[in-house]
Every structure is written in C-alpha cells, then in structure tokens.
Motif scaffolding. Structure first.
Motif, PDB file in Angstrom:
ATOM      1  N   ALA A  68       0.875  -1.206  -0.096  1.00 33.49           N
ATOM      2  CA  ALA A  68      -0.146   0.052  -0.075  1.00 33.49           C
ATOM      3  C   ALA A  68       0.793   1.158   0.008  1.00 33.49           C
ATOM      4  O   ALA A  68       0.893   2.167  -0.635  1.00 33.49           O
ATOM      5  N   ALA A  69       1.798   1.289   0.931  1.00 34.74           N
ATOM      6  CA  ALA A  69       2.766   2.244   0.808  1.00 34.74           C
ATOM      7  C   ALA A  69       3.478   2.814  -0.355  1.00 34.74           C
ATOM      8  O   ALA A  69       3.699   4.108  -0.795  1.00 34.74           O
ATOM      9  N   GLU A  70       4.087   1.686  -1.054  1.00 35.61           N
ATOM     10  CA  GLU A  70       4.661   1.798  -2.350  1.00 35.61           C
ATOM     11  C   GLU A  70       3.803   2.358  -3.475  1.00 35.61           C
ATOM     12  O   GLU A  70       4.212   3.117  -4.249  1.00 35.61           O
ATOM     13  N   VAL A  71       2.472   1.790  -3.494  1.00 31.09           N
ATOM     14  CA  VAL A  71       1.303   2.357  -4.538  1.00 31.09           C
ATOM     15  C   VAL A  71       1.136   3.846  -4.336  1.00 31.09           C
ATOM     16  O   VAL A  71       1.105   4.478  -5.189  1.00 31.09           O
ATOM     17  N   GLU A  72       1.107   4.356  -2.908  1.00 33.53           N
ATOM     18  CA  GLU A  72       0.881   5.795  -2.562  1.00 33.53           C
ATOM     19  C   GLU A  72       1.988   6.570  -2.950  1.00 33.53           C
ATOM     20  O   GLU A  72       1.903   7.763  -3.467  1.00 33.53           O
ATOM     21  N   ALA A  73       3.220   5.865  -2.850  1.00 35.24           N
ATOM     22  CA  ALA A  73       4.649   6.602  -3.136  1.00 35.24           C
ATOM     23  C   ALA A  73       4.590   6.950  -4.482  1.00 35.24           C
ATOM     24  O   ALA A  73       5.286   7.703  -4.801  1.00 35.24           O
ATOM     25  N   ARG A  74       4.131   6.082  -5.447  1.00 38.43           N
ATOM     26  CA  ARG A  74       4.227   6.231  -6.680  1.00 38.43           C
ATOM     27  C   ARG A  74       2.973   7.136  -7.429  1.00 38.43           C
ATOM     28  O   ARG A  74       2.874   7.260  -8.594  1.00 38.43           O
ATOM     29  N   GLY A  75       2.269   7.707  -6.476  1.00 41.45           N
ATOM     30  CA  GLY A  75       1.401   8.485  -6.968  1.00 41.45           C
ATOM     31  C   GLY A  75      -0.256   7.975  -6.888  1.00 41.45           C
ATOM     32  O   GLY A  75      -1.262   8.694  -7.416  1.00 41.45           O
ATOM     33  N   GLY A  76      -0.263   6.875  -6.359  1.00 42.09           N
ATOM     34  CA  GLY A  76      -1.539   6.367  -6.551  1.00 42.09           C
ATOM     35  C   GLY A  76      -2.510   7.027  -5.379  1.00 42.09           C
ATOM     36  O   GLY A  76      -2.068   7.383  -4.433  1.00 42.09           O
ATOM     37  N   LYS A  77      -3.733   6.693  -5.270  1.00 42.59           N
ATOM     38  CA  LYS A  77      -4.708   7.113  -4.297  1.00 42.59           C
ATOM     39  C   LYS A  77      -4.388   6.109  -3.262  1.00 42.59           C
ATOM     40  O   LYS A  77      -3.880   5.010  -3.203  1.00 42.59           O
ATOM     41  N   THR A  78      -4.970   6.450  -1.871  1.00 40.72           N
ATOM     42  CA  THR A  78      -4.957   6.065  -0.601  1.00 40.72           C
ATOM     43  C   THR A  78      -5.244   4.597  -0.916  1.00 40.72           C
ATOM     44  O   THR A  78      -6.650   4.374  -1.260  1.00 40.72           O
ATOM     45  N   VAL A  79      -4.611   3.651  -0.106  1.00 38.93           N
ATOM     46  CA  VAL A  79      -5.211   2.268  -0.284  1.00 38.93           C
ATOM     47  C   VAL A  79      -5.740   1.883   1.214  1.00 38.93           C
ATOM     48  O   VAL A  79      -4.953   1.919   2.147  1.00 38.93           O
ATOM     49  N   ARG A  80      -6.734   1.288   1.218  1.00 38.56           N
ATOM     50  CA  ARG A  80      -7.377   1.192   2.731  1.00 38.56           C
ATOM     51  C   ARG A  80      -7.306  -0.332   3.008  1.00 38.56           C
ATOM     52  O   ARG A  80      -7.439  -0.546   4.213  1.00 38.56           O
ATOM     53  N   SER A  81      -7.208  -1.203   1.990  1.00 37.14           N
ATOM     54  CA  SER A  81      -7.033  -2.694   2.298  1.00 37.14           C
ATOM     55  C   SER A  81      -6.298  -3.341   1.090  1.00 37.14           C
ATOM     56  O   SER A  81      -6.275  -2.647   0.063  1.00 37.14           O
ATOM     57  N   PHE A  82      -6.146  -4.662   1.310  1.00 40.09           N
ATOM     58  CA  PHE A  82      -5.726  -5.335   0.210  1.00 40.09           C
ATOM     59  C   PHE A  82      -6.864  -5.645  -0.947  1.00 40.09           C
ATOM     60  O   PHE A  82      -6.449  -5.565  -2.173  1.00 40.09           O
ATOM     61  N   ASP A  83      -7.946  -5.650  -0.358  1.00 43.90           N
ATOM     62  CA  ASP A  83      -9.117  -5.548  -1.335  1.00 43.90           C
ATOM     63  C   ASP A  83      -8.968  -4.461  -2.448  1.00 43.90           C
ATOM     64  O   ASP A  83      -9.335  -4.639  -3.589  1.00 43.90           O
ATOM     65  N   THR A  84      -8.812  -3.295  -1.797  1.00 45.85           N
ATOM     66  CA  THR A  84      -8.715  -2.225  -2.657  1.00 45.85           C
ATOM     67  C   THR A  84      -7.759  -2.451  -3.890  1.00 45.85           C
ATOM     68  O   THR A  84      -7.513  -1.965  -5.084  1.00 45.85           O
ATOM     69  N   LEU A  85      -6.422  -2.889  -3.330  1.00 42.58           N
ATOM     70  CA  LEU A  85      -5.147  -3.264  -4.203  1.00 42.58           C
ATOM     71  C   LEU A  85      -5.819  -4.270  -5.311  1.00 42.58           C
ATOM     72  O   LEU A  85      -5.682  -3.799  -6.576  1.00 42.58           O
ATOM     73  N   LEU A  86      -6.465  -5.247  -4.927  1.00 40.97           N
ATOM     74  CA  LEU A  86      -6.856  -6.157  -6.053  1.00 40.97           C
ATOM     75  C   LEU A  86      -7.853  -5.593  -7.009  1.00 40.97           C
ATOM     76  O   LEU A  86      -7.951  -5.782  -8.189  1.00 40.97           O
ATOM     77  N   ASP A  87      -8.766  -4.705  -6.356  1.00 41.04           N
ATOM     78  CA  ASP A  87      -9.843  -4.025  -7.201  1.00 41.04           C
ATOM     79  C   ASP A  87      -9.081  -3.109  -8.292  1.00 41.04           C
ATOM     80  O   ASP A  87      -9.545  -3.256  -9.677  1.00 41.04           O
ATOM     81  N   ARG A  88      -8.068  -2.327  -7.753  1.00 43.53           N
ATOM     82  CA  ARG A  88      -7.501  -1.488  -8.754  1.00 43.53           C
ATOM     83  C   ARG A  88      -6.646  -2.091  -9.567  1.00 43.53           C
ATOM     84  O   ARG A  88      -6.485  -1.909 -11.037  1.00 43.53           O
ATOM     85  N   ALA A  89      -5.981  -3.350  -9.342  1.00 44.85           N
ATOM     86  CA  ALA A  89      -5.020  -4.229 -10.255  1.00 44.85           C
ATOM     87  C   ALA A  89      -6.105  -4.603 -11.287  1.00 44.85           C
ATOM     88  O   ALA A  89      -5.816  -4.718 -12.685  1.00 44.85           O
ATOM     89  N   GLU A  90      -7.344  -5.208 -10.906  1.00 48.35           N
ATOM     90  CA  GLU A  90      -8.404  -5.607 -11.806  1.00 48.35           C
ATOM     91  C   GLU A  90      -8.565  -4.550 -12.965  1.00 48.35           C
ATOM     92  O   GLU A  90      -9.156  -4.753 -14.285  1.00 48.35           O
ATOM     93  N   ALA A  91      -8.825  -3.368 -12.327  1.00 50.75           N
ATOM     94  CA  ALA A  91      -9.093  -2.210 -13.232  1.00 50.75           C
ATOM     95  C   ALA A  91      -8.000  -1.722 -14.077  1.00 50.75           C
ATOM     96  O   ALA A  91      -8.161  -0.588 -14.987  1.00 50.75           O
ATOM     97  N   GLY A  92      -6.973  -2.290 -13.937  1.00 48.65           N
ATOM     98  CA  GLY A  92      -5.823  -2.000 -14.841  1.00 48.65           C
ATOM     99  C   GLY A  92      -4.912  -0.669 -14.280  1.00 48.65           C
ATOM    100  O   GLY A  92      -3.962  -0.235 -15.098  1.00 48.65           O
TER     101      GLY A  92
END
Length: 386
Positions: free
Chosen positions: A264-288
């Motif tokens: 989550a921290a690495e995604v946010e450091a690369r300019g991604g939106k705030t990550v609230r859970s691992f489910d959020t990561l999976l949903d965003r990965a699914e969306a590309g």
C-alpha cells in the motif's frame, strides 16, 4: 524427539489418515504410515474410547475369519473452534473433527492486551451458537501474528505492538475448553497439510503474506521449530541489501516488500490513491491501475528471489504460497516465474513446484482449526502447537 512428541506425531498421522480416507482399515493405516501394529492398535483404541472414531464392518469378500472394520470420524464427536488474531479484527471458525467449517464470525479488536480474553470468549460463544451444533467443544486453536515460544508466550507481534505477552496463561483463565496456541503462519502451514494442496506431502515450505510475511518449514511430516519454537521467520529473509526498513527493525526483509502495508505504501508513493485494504489493491489491479500493477510486478520479482533462496538451500518438492499472495496470484505469477528462472539453480528449480494455496484465500483462515485439531487428536499434546 521426546516420547510424548513421538506419540503425538503417531496419533496425528493416524487420525489424519482416517479423516482423509473414511472407512480405512487398521491394516491399511499400518501400510500407509509405516507404524507398527501395536502403535496403531493402541492409538485407534484410544480414539474409540474418546468417541472420536466409529468402527463399521466392511465387506470381507470370500476371505474366512473375522470381518474387517473400517474406521471413520464420528460425526457427533464434538466441535473445534479456530481463532485468528489480527491487527484490527478477530476471526472465528467453528468446525467438526473433519475440519470442514460450519460457521464463521468476525469482530473488531482494539489491540489491547487486557481486552483479549473477553473478546475471544465472546467470539467463541458467537461462532459455536452459529454452528447450530450442540456437541461439546473439544478444543480451541489460537493463531497469533508473531513469535510464539514453547512456553506459550507471544514474544513479539509488531503488527499488534506486543512483546512478551503470556497469551496461554491469559486465555486459559477464561476459555474452559482445551486451548492450543501457535504462530499464525505455522498454523496455516499445518492447515495446508491437513486440508489443502499438501495433504500427502511430508516435506514442503510455506510462505504466507498479510499484515506481514511469515513462513514455515514442514520437514519429515512436522513443522521444524528450531531451538525455542521460533524457526521459520522467512519473512525476514534479506532480499534487498540496504533495502527498506522492516517492522522488525532490520532492513531489506521480504516482509518490507510483500506485506499489505508495504504494498500500500509503495502504491501511494508512486502517486496512487490512498489504499485502505488489500481488497482495494486487487480491485485497482483488476481495473488496470498502472501503479498497482507495477507494484505487484516488482513484488513478484522480489518474491521470486526469496523463493529461489529456499529452492537452492532446501531443494523442497513444493513451495506453497498463501494468504494475500495467493489472492494476488494472477498479478504476481509471471514476474515470480521470471525471477525464479533467473536466480534458482536450474536443476533444483526443476525439482520444485511453486503453488498458490487454494484454501489460504478464505478468511478467517483455517490455521486455528488446524491447531485445535492437532491438539485434540495428538492425545495429551502440548498446549503450544507447533
């Protein structure tokens, strides 16, 4: 190995064989396990006395003599409850002796040591009621996210901020059923051997990711414990020299790259939106989402480096990957394979299967149930397993 440990091992393996092969005969158990006749006979007799198994006459064909008996688990013998202690929640699973979940329950947790006993007792009551069974509670397994000593002490749990918490003593005061506690990842490895893809394997290595990363060495049919029960902290393998700071205080650990907070921290450091859970990561990965996809790809590369070390050191037949890394297998798999192909010795890599666990994607996890089942069927087993 102490005599009590040998008896526990024999009892667990015999019950495991009865559980996965209903109607198996004692003769077949002897053949499958290699245990001597007197050992199998005495342990099966004890299981029978405790009401854990039932004997059923089986067809003997045209053979003369005493009819053969098949052994199966008694359907009404009792309940097991598994408890998963996490950073913000407690998860509960009620199951029969066959390990099949009957009910699940989750509740919030405030991470305070003084509230743990009452919260666990309330959750056990809730999940046993939800199971719809009136059978006695035979055992409770408590799966803990940290180092657990052979004395039942939670030595260190960074995700909870706990050190030297006497969990066994605390919970024994309020849980009336036999209590069995252990490290969450070692418990998950036991569950993989009991219920998952490693049922018939005596040797495999297990890696699990969630709020942190842990591991277990399942060798010769048992979890390898080390000098004081703390072996298997594979999440603290150093995979990046002078790398990221880990929650353990060291740098470059696998956990600092594969845990949910690290991703989550690495995604946010690369300019991604705030990550609230691992489910959020999976949903965003699914969306590309390119930031998330890129972070997962990097994580797969680093995971491949860690797995290659395990392959090169242990030459295991299987490395099983569970928890969040199993849930994200489609995003980690390709870069993991590339890294493994580059870093593992080719002859050894050819002898190892790397698999993503199928049962370790469920929550609550079955590690607590595995601890309870191992304790109940171990016949006078220690309360700290493994």
């Amino acid at each position: 190995m102490r005599t009590s440990d040998i008896r526990r091992y024999h009892a667990n393996e015999i019950f495991h064989r009865i559980r996965i092969e209903p109607q198996i005969s004692q003769k077949e158990i002897i053949r499958r396990t290699g245990f001597d006749k007197s050992t199998v006979s005495s342990i099966v007799t004890r299981f029978d006395e405790l009401g854990l198994v039932v004997r059923t006459p089986t067809a003997a064909g045209n053979r003369p003599g005493r009819p053969a008996e098949g052994l199966s688990i008694s359907p009404d013998s009792g309940l097991l409850v598994g408890v998963q202690v996490e950073s913000e929640e407690l998860g509960f699973v009620a199951a029969g002796l066959d390990g099949r979940p009957l009910a699940h329950h989750r509740q919030s947790f405030n991470r305070k040591v003084k509230t743990l006993d009452r919260a666990v007792a309330d959750g056990i009551a809730a999940v046993t009621a939800a199971s719809g069974r009136t059978s006695p509670l035979l055992g409770v397994g408590i799966s803990l996210p940290g180092l657990v000593s052979t004395e039942g002490m939670l030595v260190h749990a960074p995700i909870l901020g706990w050190r030297d918490v006497p969990v066994l003593d605390l919970l024994s005061r309020i849980v009336s059923a036999p209590l069995y506690i252990g490290n969450d990842v070692k418990a998950a490895a036991m569950a993989e051997h009991m219920f998952g893809n490693c049922i018939d394997l005596d040797d495999f290595i297990y890696l699990f990711s969630g709020s942190g990363v842990g591991g277990a060495l399942f060798l010769d049919g048992e979890i390898y414990l080390g000098a004081h029960g703390l072996a298997g902290e594979l999440g603290h393998m150093k995979v990046v020299p002078q790398g990221r700071l880990c929650s353990c205080g060291a740098a470059g650990c696998l956990s600092a790259y594969l845990s949910e907070p690290a991703l989550a921290a690495e995604v946010e450091a690369r300019g991604g939106k705030t990550v609230r859970s691992f489910d959020t990561l999976l949903d965003r990965a699914e969306a590309g989402d390119p930031a998330v996809v890129s972070v997962f790809e990097q994580a797969g590369e680093i995971l491949g480096a860690a797995v290659s070390n395990l392959v090169n050191i242990f030459n295991p037949p299987v490395v099983a990957l569970g928890g969040d890394m199993a849930r994200a297998s489609r995003y980690l798999g390709q870069s993991l394979e590339r890294s493994l192909g580059r870093l593992a010795h080719p002859n050894m890599a050819a002898q190892t299967r790397v698999i993503f666990s199928e049962i370790a994607t469920d929550r609550p996890y079955l590690g607590g149930v595995a601890l309870a089942l191992d304790g109940v069927t171990g016949l006078d087993a220690s309360s700290v397993i493994p």
